[in-house]
Scaffold this active site. Structure first.
Site: not given
Ligand code: MN
Length: 720
Positions: A67, A95-96
Site C-alpha cells: 500500500h 499510526e500502525d
C-alpha cells in the site's frame, strides 16, 4: 485528435487492477526527474517502512508494504519531491507501528516527520462518536496542511489508493469511506485545482455508492462516443484547417466530463442522458497566452459564438487558480460546441493544480505560483474559521459550506474583483472584505442604490459597504449568510456577547443567593473563591459567573460553597431577581405564554440558555414544577422600557376589510402587528390570531379597549 479523453483514462484506472510494483520500479520512475541522492533516500525510506510493517497484511491478504509503495508511486507520477515520496512510503508507520514521530525526524528529516504526522489519525479512544473522530482528524490534518501543503497531497494519494482497493472491505465500511471521499477529499482536490485527482476520486466513490447507475452510465457514454465520432472529426478537421491558414499550431482534444459530474448534472438539472450528452466539448491547447486570444478569434470566425457564454478565466482566474478561455459556438447542424482554450502551462495547472511543477516553482511558472498563493489564502481562511468555530463538528460543517462553492464575481468600490460563492449576501461580502467591516456593517450600496443587508449579490455588481462604529452583528444575519467566514465570525461575536451577558447575570444571581447568607460577591474571601474554582476545575471567577448566568450551575449551591454554609436555608427570604428585559442573550421570554410586564412571572433556569421567563400561570411549566432547584423567583423592574410580543385572539365577523380595520385599530393604540393567522369558522365568523407588540399589561388593555370599539368584533381574548 486525441481519443484518450479524461473519462477513458479514468475508466481504465477503475477497471484495471494495479500491476504489482517493486521498489526498483519506483526508484526508476523517480530517477527520471530526481538526482541519485534523493532516489537513495527514497529507497532507504522504503526499507525502513517495510521493516516496520513486517508481518502486517492488508484486508486483501497482500503484505502491508504494497500500500505505501503504491501511494509513493502515485506521488512519483505527479513528479513530487523526494520528501513527499518518502512520506508516502512512511505514511502509516506512526499510526500502525511502534515508530514515533521523533524517530522519523532523527532517521530522515523534520519535514518528513511533519508530513507523516499530518496524515496520522488521532488515537481512536479519545472520541465519543465516529463523527467527532472524523471531524477532529480532519481538523488536525488541515492544520498540518497549513504548515506544509504536501500533507494533503500525500493524504490524497493515500485515499486514492485506498479507493482503488476498497473491494476487500466490509460493504458498510466501503460506503462510509466512499461517502467521505465525495464529501471531503474530492472537493479538497478540486479546491487545490487537482482536477485529475478529483475526477478519479469522484468516479471511484460513485462506483462504490451506486454500482448499477455507474455501469449504465459508463456503457451509455461509450456508445454515445461511437455515434459522435463523425461530427467530432468533422469539427476538428475544419478547426485545424483554419488554424493552419492563420499560422497557429495547437492541439485539439475532444473532451468529456467524468461520470460523476455527468451524473450530478443529470440529477441537479433534471436532464436526461441524451440532454447532458447533447453538447460537443473541445479543448484547444496552444503555446502561450497571446495564442489563446488569437485562437479565440479563429474559432469565433469558424462558427458563430453563442451570446453571453464567453468567459475569460485567464484575466480572472477561478479561486483555485484555474485559467482558460471558455466559449460556446453554434456548430454544424446547429449542435452546440463548448470550447476551452488555454496554454500548455495552464493545461498542466488545470489538471494538477498545486501539484503542478512542484519541483520548479520559481519565477517562470506564474500559473503554479498563483495556485500556491491561492491555496495559501484558502488555508489562511480555514485557520481563521477554525479559531471561530466552537467545536470540531461545527468546524466540519463550516468547512463543507466552504468546499462546495459556485462562484460569482463582484467589485469593490476601488474596482478590485472579489470571488464570492453563489447566493452570497451583502453581509458575506462585508466579511470577505474584512471581519471588522462585517462586524460593523449597517447597509450597502449596490450600483449606487441602497439595499438591505440580506440582498443576494450577482456577478458584475459593484458593492460598497456602509459601516457604523456603533453597529454590531445581529443574530438574524445567520438566516441569510452563506459563507463559512461570515457564519463563524457572527457566531464568534455572539458567543462573546453572550459570555459578557452571562457574566453580568451570573453576578446578579450569585448576589441574590449570597444575600441569604448575608454576604455579597465583593466580600468573598480570595482563598475561598480559589478553593471553589479548583473544585469545579475552572480557571477564573469570571468563568464561574458565566456558568451561573448560562444556567449550567446552581447559584444556590455555589453561594453555599462560597460562604462555607452547608445547610440549606430558607430560600424565600432572598429578594427576587429583577428582570428589566435588557439582560441580553441570557434572559429570554417564553414563547408559549409570552409574559409581559405586569404579569406574575417566574424564571426557569435552563442549562446553556440562562433564564427563561414564563407567566406564573403558564400551563406548559406545570410538568417542570417538581424540579425545585431550577425555578427562580423573579419580578419585573419598575421601568421596563421595551416592547414584548403577546398573542391575542379576535373573534370577528367574516367580512371584507375586517383585517384592515383591526390593523388600523391596533396601530391607533400605538401597537403594531407582528404576525396574523386567520382561522375561518362557520357561521360567518373568523378567529384572528394576532401577535402584537406592547410595553406592559396597561398597554395591552388599551389595545383591547380600542378593538372593542370595532363593530365587526365580537370577542377578544388574550391567548394563554
Ligand atoms: Mn494509508
Amino acid at each position: 485528435m486525441s481519443e484518450k479523453t479524461t473519462v477513458a483514462a479514468e475508466l481504465e484506472l477503475v477497471h484495471n487492477a494495479e500491476p504489482l510494483l517493486t521498489i526498483e520500479d519506483l526508484c526508476f520512475a523517480a530517477s527520471n526527474y530526481l538526482e541519485a541522492k534523493p532516489v537513495d533516500d527514497i529507497r532507504r525510506a522504503y526499507y525502513f517502512a517495510k521493516e516496520a510493517h513486517e508481518g502486517q497484511t492488508r484486508s486483501s491478504g497482500e503484505p502491508y508494504i504494497t500500500h505505501p509503495l503504491a501511494v509513493a508511486h502515485v506521488l512519483t507520477m505527479m513528479h513530487m519531491d523526494n520528501e513527499c515520496i518518502m512520506a508516502g512510503l512512511l505514511h502509516d508507520v506512526i499510526e500502525d507501528t511502534e515508530v514515533s514521530r521523533e524517530a522519523l525526524a532523527v532517521e530522515f528529516s523534520e519535514e518528513v516527520a511533519l508530513l507523516v504526522d499530518g496524515v496520522t489519525k488521532l488515537a481512536k479512544a479519545a472520541f465519543e462518536t465516529q463523527q467527532h473522530a472524523q471531524a477532529e482528524n480532519l481538523r488536525k490534518m488541515l492544520l498540518a496542511m497549513s504548515q506544509d501543503i504536501r500533507v494533503i497531497i500525500v493524504k490524497l494519494a493515500d485515499r486514492l489508493h485506498n479507493m482503488r482497493t476498497l473491494g476487500h472491505l466490509r460493504p458498510d465500511k466501503r460506503r462510509r469511506i466512499a461517502h467521505e471521499t465525495l464529501d471531503i477529499y474530492a472537493p479538497i482536490a478540486q479546491r487545490l485545482g487537482m482536477n485529475l485527482m478529483r475526477c478519479e476520486l469522484e468516479d471511484l466513490g460513485f462506483h462504490v455508492l451506486y454500482p448499477i447507475r455507474y455501469r449504465v452510465l459508463s456503457d451509455a457514454v461509450r456508445k454515445a462516443r461511437g455515434n459522435r465520432k463523425e461530427i467530432v472529426s468533422q469539427i476538428t478537421r475544419s478547426a485545424l484547417e483554419r488554424m493552419e491558414q492563420e499560422g497557429l499550431t495547437a492541439e485539439i482534444q475532444g473532451r468529456e466530463k467524468n461520470l460523476y459530474s455527468l451524473y450530478q448534472k443529470m440529477v441537479s438539472k433534471r436532464l436526461t442522458f441524451s440532454e447532458v450528452m447533447d453538447v460537443y466539448a473541445f479543448r484547444i491547447v496552444v503555446d502561450d497566452v497571446d495564442a489563446c486570444y488569437r485562437m479565440l478569434g479563429v474559432v469565433h470566425n469558424l462558427y458563430k459564438p453563442v451570446q453571453g457564454k464567453f468567459k475569460d478565466y485567464i484575466a480572472i482566474p477561478k479561486a483555485n487558480g484555474y485559467q482558460s478561455l471558455h466559449t460556446v459556438l453554434f456548430g454544424p447542424y446547429g449542435v452546440p460546441i463548448e470550447v476551452q482554450i488555454r496554454s500548455r502551462d495552464m493545461d498542466q495547472m488545470a489538471e494538477a493544480g498545486v501539484a503542478a511543477h512542484w519541483l520548479y516553482k520559481t519565477g517562470e511558472n506564474e500559473g503554479s505560483n498563483q495556485a500556491h498563493r491561492l491555496a495559501r489564502q484558502w488555508l489562511q481562511g480555514i485557520l481563521e474559521m477554525q479559531k471561530g468555530s466552537g467545536d470540531s463538528v461545527e468546524f466540519l460543517e463550516n468547512l463543507r459550506i466552504d468546499l462546495f462553492p459556485e462562484e460569482i464575481y463582484v467589485f469593490t468600490p476601488n474596482g478590485q474583483i472579489m470571488a464570492m460563492q453563489r447566493g452570497a449576501s451583502v453581509v458575506d461580502f462585508a466579511y470577505a472584505v474584512h471581519s471588522d467591516v462585517g462586524n460593523s456593517c449597517v447597509a450597502a450600496k449596490v450600483g449606487r442604490h441602497l439595499v438591505p443587508l440580506s440582498t443576494k449579490l450577482e456577478t458584475g455588481q459593484s458593492v460598497e459597504i456602509i459601516t457604523a462604529s456603533t453597529s454590531h452583528p445581529n443574530p438574524s444575519w445567520l438566516n441569510f449568510v452563506t459563507t463559512a467566514k461570515a457564519r463563524s465570525s457572527i457566531r464568534h461575536y455572539l458567543k462573546q456577547l453572550r459570555n459578557e451577558d452571562a457574566e453580568l447575570l451570573g453576578r446578579r444571581l450569585l448576589n441574590k443567593h449570597l444575600s441569604v447568607f448575608s454576604s455579597v460577591v465583593d466580600d468573598l474571601s480570595k482563598e475561598r473563591i480559589s478553593q471553589v474554582l479548583e473544585e469545579f476545575e475552572l480557571d477564573n471567577f469570571e468563568q464561574l459567573l458565566g456558568e451561573l448566568g448560562l444556567g449550567n450551575r446552581s447559584a444556590l449551591v455555589v453561594a453555599q460553597k462560597l460562604t462555607q454554609n452547608g445547610t440549606s436555608l430558607d430560600e424565600e427570604s432572598a429578594a427576587p431577581l429583577i428582570i428589566a428585559g435588557t439582560e441580553g442573550l441570557v434572559v429570554s421570554f417564553a414563547r408559549c405564554c409570552h409574559p409581559i410586564p405586569g404579569d406574575p412571572i417566574h424564571g426557569f433556569i435552563s442549562a446553556g440558555r440562562g433564564i427563561v421567563v414564563h407567566q406564573a400561570s403558564c400551563k406548559n411549566t406545570l410538568k417542570l414544577r417538581t424540579q425545585n432547584e431550577k425555578w427562580l423567583d423573579v419580578t419585573w423592574a419598575d421601568d421596563v422600557s421595551r416592547e414584548f410580543p403577546v398573542d391575542i385572539i379576535v373573534h370577528a365577523k367574516n367580512q371584507r376589510g375586517v383585517l384592515a380595520t383591526v390593523a388600523v385599530a391596533v396601530s391607533e393604540a400605538d401597537s403594531n402587528i407582528d404576525n396574523v393567522i386567520v382561522d375561518e369558522r362557520d357561521g360567518g365568523y373568523s378567529d384572528l390570531h394576532l401577535t402584537i407588540e406592547v410595553t406592559d399589561r396597561q398597554h395591552l388593555a388599551q389595545v383591547i379597549r380600542r378593538l372593542r370599539r370595532v363593530d365587526l368584533i365580537e370577542r377578544i381574548s388574550r391567548k394563554n
